[in-house]
Write a protein that holds these residues in place. Structure first.
Motif, short mmCIF file in Angstrom:
data_model
loop_
_atom_site.label_atom_id
_atom_site.label_comp_id
_atom_site.label_asym_id
_atom_site.label_seq_id
_atom_site.Cartn_x
_atom_site.Cartn_y
_atom_site.Cartn_z
N ASP A 296 13.24 -10.37 -18.61
CA ASP A 296 14.00 -9.32 -18.90
C ASP A 296 12.95 -8.18 -18.74
OD1 ASP A 296 16.48 -10.50 -18.87
OD2 ASP A 296 16.68 -10.52 -21.28
N GLN A 297 11.90 -8.52 -19.18
CA GLN A 297 10.67 -7.42 -19.33
C GLN A 297 10.28 -7.10 -17.94
OE1 GLN A 297 8.17 -9.17 -22.86
NE2 GLN A 297 8.50 -7.08 -23.44
N CYS A 298 10.00 -8.06 -17.33
CA CYS A 298 9.41 -8.04 -16.11
C CYS A 298 10.41 -7.28 -15.29
CB CYS A 298 9.29 -9.34 -15.33
SG CYS A 298 7.61 -10.25 -15.93
N TRP A 299 11.75 -7.70 -15.04
CA TRP A 299 12.95 -6.89 -14.40
C TRP A 299 12.89 -5.52 -14.67
CZ3 TRP A 299 13.79 -8.68 -9.98
CH2 TRP A 299 13.98 -10.27 -9.70
N LEU B 126 9.94 -3.68 -13.05
CA LEU B 126 10.18 -3.44 -11.89
C LEU B 126 11.20 -2.18 -11.63
CD1 LEU B 126 10.51 -6.82 -9.94
CD2 LEU B 126 8.74 -4.91 -9.55
N ARG B 127 12.27 -2.10 -12.46
CA ARG B 127 13.18 -1.23 -12.43
C ARG B 127 12.59 0.27 -12.51
NH1 ARG B 127 16.62 -5.03 -14.20
NH2 ARG B 127 16.30 -4.38 -16.37
N ALA C 248 12.28 3.25 -9.79
CA ALA C 248 13.06 4.74 -10.58
C ALA C 248 11.87 5.77 -10.18
CB ALA C 248 13.26 4.83 -11.71
N LYS C 249 10.71 5.56 -10.88
CA LYS C 249 9.75 6.57 -10.71
C LYS C 249 9.18 6.90 -9.31
CE LYS C 249 7.33 6.12 -15.14
NZ LYS C 249 7.68 7.40 -15.50
N ARG C 250 9.23 5.85 -8.54
CA ARG C 250 8.80 6.05 -6.83
C ARG C 250 9.90 6.88 -6.42
NH1 ARG C 250 8.20 0.83 -5.90
NH2 ARG C 250 5.99 0.84 -6.74
N ALA D 143 11.96 8.91 -7.59
CA ALA D 143 11.71 10.30 -8.16
C ALA D 143 10.41 11.05 -7.71
CB ALA D 143 11.72 10.22 -9.90
N GLY D 144 9.59 10.58 -7.26
CA GLY D 144 8.33 11.14 -6.53
C GLY D 144 7.13 11.00 -7.81
N GLU D 145 7.38 10.27 -8.68
CA GLU D 145 6.44 10.05 -9.66
C GLU D 145 5.71 8.78 -9.49
OE1 GLU D 145 8.32 9.91 -13.52
OE2 GLU D 145 9.77 11.75 -12.97
N ASP D 146 4.57 8.68 -10.33
CA ASP D 146 3.63 7.62 -9.93
C ASP D 146 4.19 6.34 -10.74
OD1 ASP D 146 1.45 5.80 -10.00
OD2 ASP D 146 0.09 7.15 -11.19
N PRO D 147 4.52 5.23 -9.73
CA PRO D 147 5.06 4.09 -10.70
C PRO D 147 4.06 3.42 -11.57
CG PRO D 147 4.56 3.82 -8.16
CD PRO D 147 4.20 5.09 -8.57
N ASP D 148 2.63 3.73 -11.26
CA ASP D 148 1.77 2.89 -12.13
C ASP D 148 1.94 3.64 -13.65
OD1 ASP D 148 0.85 1.38 -10.27
OD2 ASP D 148 -0.98 2.58 -9.63
N GLU D 149 2.64 4.73 -14.12
CA GLU D 149 2.86 5.12 -15.32
C GLU D 149 4.11 4.26 -15.98
OE1 GLU D 149 3.84 9.42 -14.93
OE2 GLU D 149 1.80 9.74 -14.21
N ALA D 150 4.56 3.40 -15.42
CA ALA D 150 5.86 2.54 -15.88
C ALA D 150 4.78 1.59 -16.95
CB ALA D 150 6.39 1.81 -14.85
#
Length: 80
Positions: free
Chosen positions: A45-48, A51-52, A56-58, A60-67
């Motif tokens: 669940d944490q992995c999924w 990924l979500r 979502a960040k991608r 929204a034009g945000e940095d996905p590495d901030e997840a």
């Protein structure tokens, strides 16, 4: 990073399948297996969730590495 998360998901699913396919066990072993399955499901669940968040960040034009990986209690609270 997404590929690493997908690989981890595959590993967890494989572990889960091995546990579920295990033979007949006594009560103590069954309880240990149930605890391990619950732990694996929480990690999945944490992995999924991670990924979500990244997707979502991608979008929204945000940095996905901030997840980041959220605590189990938070992720499990999203279940319906």
């Amino acid at each position: 990073m997404d590929q690493e998360i997908h690989r981890r998901i595959e590993e967890l699913i494989e572990e889960e399948q091995q546990l579920r396919e295990g033979g007949i066990v006594d009560n103590e072993q069954a309880e240990a297996r149930a605890r391990e399955l619950a732990r694996l499901e929480e990690q999945l669940d944490q992995c999924w969730d991670l990924l979500r968040q990244r997707r979502a960040k991608r979008r929204a034009g945000e940095d996905p590495d901030e997840a980041h990986t959220r605590p189990v209690e938070e992720v499990e609270g999203y279940r319906q």
